[in-house]
Design a protein around this motif. Structure first.
Motif, PDB file in Angstrom:
ATOM      1  N   THR A  72      -4.690  -8.105   1.657  1.00 31.85           N
ATOM      2  CA  THR A  72      -4.541  -6.425   2.533  1.00 31.85           C
ATOM      3  C   THR A  72      -5.977  -6.086   3.220  1.00 31.85           C
ATOM      4  OG1 THR A  72      -3.360  -5.334   0.319  1.00 31.85           O
ATOM      5  CG2 THR A  72      -4.918  -3.633   1.672  1.00 31.85           C
ATOM      6  N   VAL A  73      -4.685  -5.743   4.570  1.00 34.62           N
ATOM      7  CA  VAL A  73      -6.560  -4.743   5.517  1.00 34.62           C
ATOM      8  C   VAL A  73      -6.710  -4.265   5.763  1.00 34.62           C
ATOM      9  CG1 VAL A  73      -6.838  -6.309   8.812  1.00 34.62           C
ATOM     10  CG2 VAL A  73      -5.308  -7.321   7.035  1.00 34.62           C
ATOM     11  N   PRO A  74      -7.587  -3.401   6.202  1.00 39.51           N
ATOM     12  CA  PRO A  74      -8.340  -2.035   5.760  1.00 39.51           C
ATOM     13  C   PRO A  74      -7.697  -2.267   7.471  1.00 39.51           C
ATOM     14  CG  PRO A  74      -9.376  -2.888   4.798  1.00 39.51           C
ATOM     15  CD  PRO A  74      -8.416  -4.115   5.340  1.00 39.51           C
ATOM     16  N   LEU A  75      -7.458  -0.996   7.945  1.00 45.33           N
ATOM     17  CA  LEU A  75      -6.722  -1.032  10.016  1.00 45.33           C
ATOM     18  C   LEU A  75      -7.919   0.641  10.612  1.00 45.33           C
ATOM     19  CD1 LEU A  75      -3.141  -0.989   9.838  1.00 45.33           C
ATOM     20  CD2 LEU A  75      -4.726  -2.837  10.370  1.00 45.33           C
ATOM     21  N   ASN A 125       0.521   0.587   6.492  1.00 46.55           N
ATOM     22  CA  ASN A 125       1.290   1.344   5.455  1.00 46.55           C
ATOM     23  C   ASN A 125      -0.096   2.509   6.294  1.00 46.55           C
ATOM     24  OD1 ASN A 125       1.980  -0.720   3.222  1.00 46.55           O
ATOM     25  ND2 ASN A 125      -0.189  -1.059   3.403  1.00 46.55           N
ATOM     26  N   GLY A 170       0.771  -1.228   0.216  1.00 38.43           N
ATOM     27  CA  GLY A 170      -0.210  -0.475  -0.196  1.00 38.43           C
ATOM     28  C   GLY A 170       1.151   1.124   0.154  1.00 38.43           C
ATOM     29  N   LEU A 209      -4.495  -7.613  15.811  1.00 39.33           N
ATOM     30  CA  LEU A 209      -5.512  -8.605  14.172  1.00 39.33           C
ATOM     31  C   LEU A 209      -4.844  -9.712  13.706  1.00 39.33           C
ATOM     32  CD1 LEU A 209      -5.209  -7.609  10.633  1.00 39.33           C
ATOM     33  CD2 LEU A 209      -2.937  -7.567  10.966  1.00 39.33           C
ATOM     34  N   SER A 227      -2.023   4.776   2.971  1.00 41.51           N
ATOM     35  CA  SER A 227      -3.296   3.698   2.868  1.00 41.51           C
ATOM     36  C   SER A 227      -4.131   3.151   3.835  1.00 41.51           C
ATOM     37  CB  SER A 227      -2.750   2.663   1.603  1.00 41.51           C
ATOM     38  OG  SER A 227      -2.293   2.293   2.155  1.00 41.51           O
ATOM     39  N   ALA A 228      -4.110   3.488   5.068  1.00 35.60           N
ATOM     40  CA  ALA A 228      -4.151   2.693   6.622  1.00 35.60           C
ATOM     41  C   ALA A 228      -4.504   1.625   6.105  1.00 35.60           C
ATOM     42  CB  ALA A 228      -5.178   3.966   6.548  1.00 35.60           C
ATOM     43  N   ASP A 229      -3.538   0.747   6.232  1.00 40.48           N
ATOM     44  CA  ASP A 229      -4.156  -0.193   5.442  1.00 40.48           C
ATOM     45  C   ASP A 229      -2.649  -1.099   6.134  1.00 40.48           C
ATOM     46  OD1 ASP A 229      -3.055  -0.400   3.177  1.00 40.48           O
ATOM     47  OD2 ASP A 229      -4.445  -1.089   2.573  1.00 40.48           O
ATOM     48  N   THR A 252      -0.276  -4.743   4.564  1.00 34.43           N
ATOM     49  CA  THR A 252      -0.426  -5.736   3.338  1.00 34.43           C
ATOM     50  C   THR A 252       0.722  -6.851   4.011  1.00 34.43           C
ATOM     51  OG1 THR A 252       0.667  -3.965   1.494  1.00 34.43           O
ATOM     52  CG2 THR A 252       1.096  -5.727   0.719  1.00 34.43           C
TER      53      THR A 252
END
Length: 340
Positions: free
Chosen positions: A157-160, A138, A119, A188, A141-143, A145
């Motif tokens: 990819t995990v949105p945070l 990242n 990201g 997570l 992009s607030a996620d 990888t």
């Protein structure tokens, strides 16, 4: 019997008080001048090879801190922030912020074996041995990888839900991530690639560094409002907060000494003793050097390594604009070794 118990309690309190007043015994042992140009961020110590990895803007310097000699260099890591190691796999990983990539390198030869797209602006990076995955946090992009450490392929990819700062793995199937702009901890699941929980860190503000006591399940978050938050890794409860220096960027935990550390940009290293899993004592703020706000710990020698440089006077502030940073003086970059 009651008198005896009372006496024992007073003795315990006296011993804790004496330990706190005696300080940690830590002090600056030596400086290793490296010079060179460019900024810096995280550093990582490899207990197996006895190597120290130092991010330097466009490359990673690898040194033997015992001798002070440079033993290698990992080039082409534009905007590098962090270095994660997977010793059993013989691989290392760098998060390259400007390039938006992770570089995979061989731990023995330091040669690059591939690059992986991430990201936007990967910052902190952590290897999770439970899932054999590497996670690049990242910032833009607030996620996160997730990368398979064996194949080098992106697993997902995990949105945070906010700007991630540092992260740690508990080796039991959890990764903990400081979310700086939300002042919270995200838990997570590295296998399911899902967020399990969100824990508020109040009164901690803008958490940066994060460390873990694996045995007692305690997390140590460095906070921009001059606090260290101690968090129960099972419940998410903030057990206590402790005063630290200003400008913290990294924390660490030494299981051998039961010490937690915060490296502060003001030029101090806060040393905290874990008296018990629910009681903590600030031993002292050890003088280091201005700007020394990232660090790595050698668990064998209990030495802490920090990096910084000398700075020119700060430019005058302009109303309505961010405070300008002072320029780094050429060839003044240095590694500090702090220990007993």
């Amino acid at each position: 019997m009651r008198l005896r118990l009372h006496s024992l309690l007073l003795l315990c309190l006296l011993l804790v008080s004496m330990a706190a007043s005696a300080g940690s015994g830590y002090h600056l042992l030596k400086k290793i001048p490296l010079g060179g140009e460019g900024g810096w961020d995280y550093l990582t110590f490899d207990p197996d090879s006895r190597r120290l990895y130092i991010s330097r803007a466009t490359h990673v310097i690898v040194i033997d801190p015992a001798s002070g000699k440079v033993v290698g260099d990992i080039p082409d890591t534009a905007g590098v922030h962090g270095i994660a190691l997977a010793p059993k796999l013989g691989r290392g990983f760098t998060s390259n912020g400007r390039a938006g990539t992770v570089t995979i390198f061989d731990l023995k030869t330091l040669a690059s074996v591939g690059q992986v797209k991430t990201g936007q602006n990967p910052d902190a990076i952590v290897y999770d041995p439970a899932s054999e995955r590497v996670f690049a946090m990242n910032g833009r992009s607030a996620d996160a990888t997730a990368i398979d450490a064996v194949t080098g392929m992106v697993a997902g990819t995990v949105p945070l839900g906010g700007k991630p700062e540092f992260a740690v793995a508990d080796e039991r199937g959890h990764i903990y991530v400081n979310i700086e702009d939300k002042s919270e901890l995200v838990v997570l699941d590295p296998r399911k690639l899902a967020v399990e929980a969100r824990w508020p860190l109040a009164p901690c503000q803008e958490p940066t560094g994060l460390a873990i006591d694996l045995e007692h399940r305690r997390l140590f978050a460095g906070c921009s409002n001059k606090l260290m938050a101690v968090v129960d890794a099972e419940s998410g409860k903030v057990i206590t907060t402790l005063p630290i220096g200003s400008g913290v960027d990294a924390t660490a935990f030494d299981p051998g000494l039961q010490y937690a550390y915060a490296s502060n940009g003001e030029g101090t290293l806060t040393v905290v003793h874990e008296d018990s899993p629910d009681k903590f004592t600030v031993l002292e703020n050890v003088p280091t050097q201005r700007g020394a706000r990232t660090m790595a710990l050698d668990p064998r020698t209990h030495q802490v390594y920090l990096v910084t440089a000398d700075f020119a006077p700060a430019p005058p502030a302009v109303p309505g604009q961010p405070r300008p940073r002072p320029a780094v003086l050429p060839n003044s970059f240095v590694v500090l070794a702090v220990g007993k």
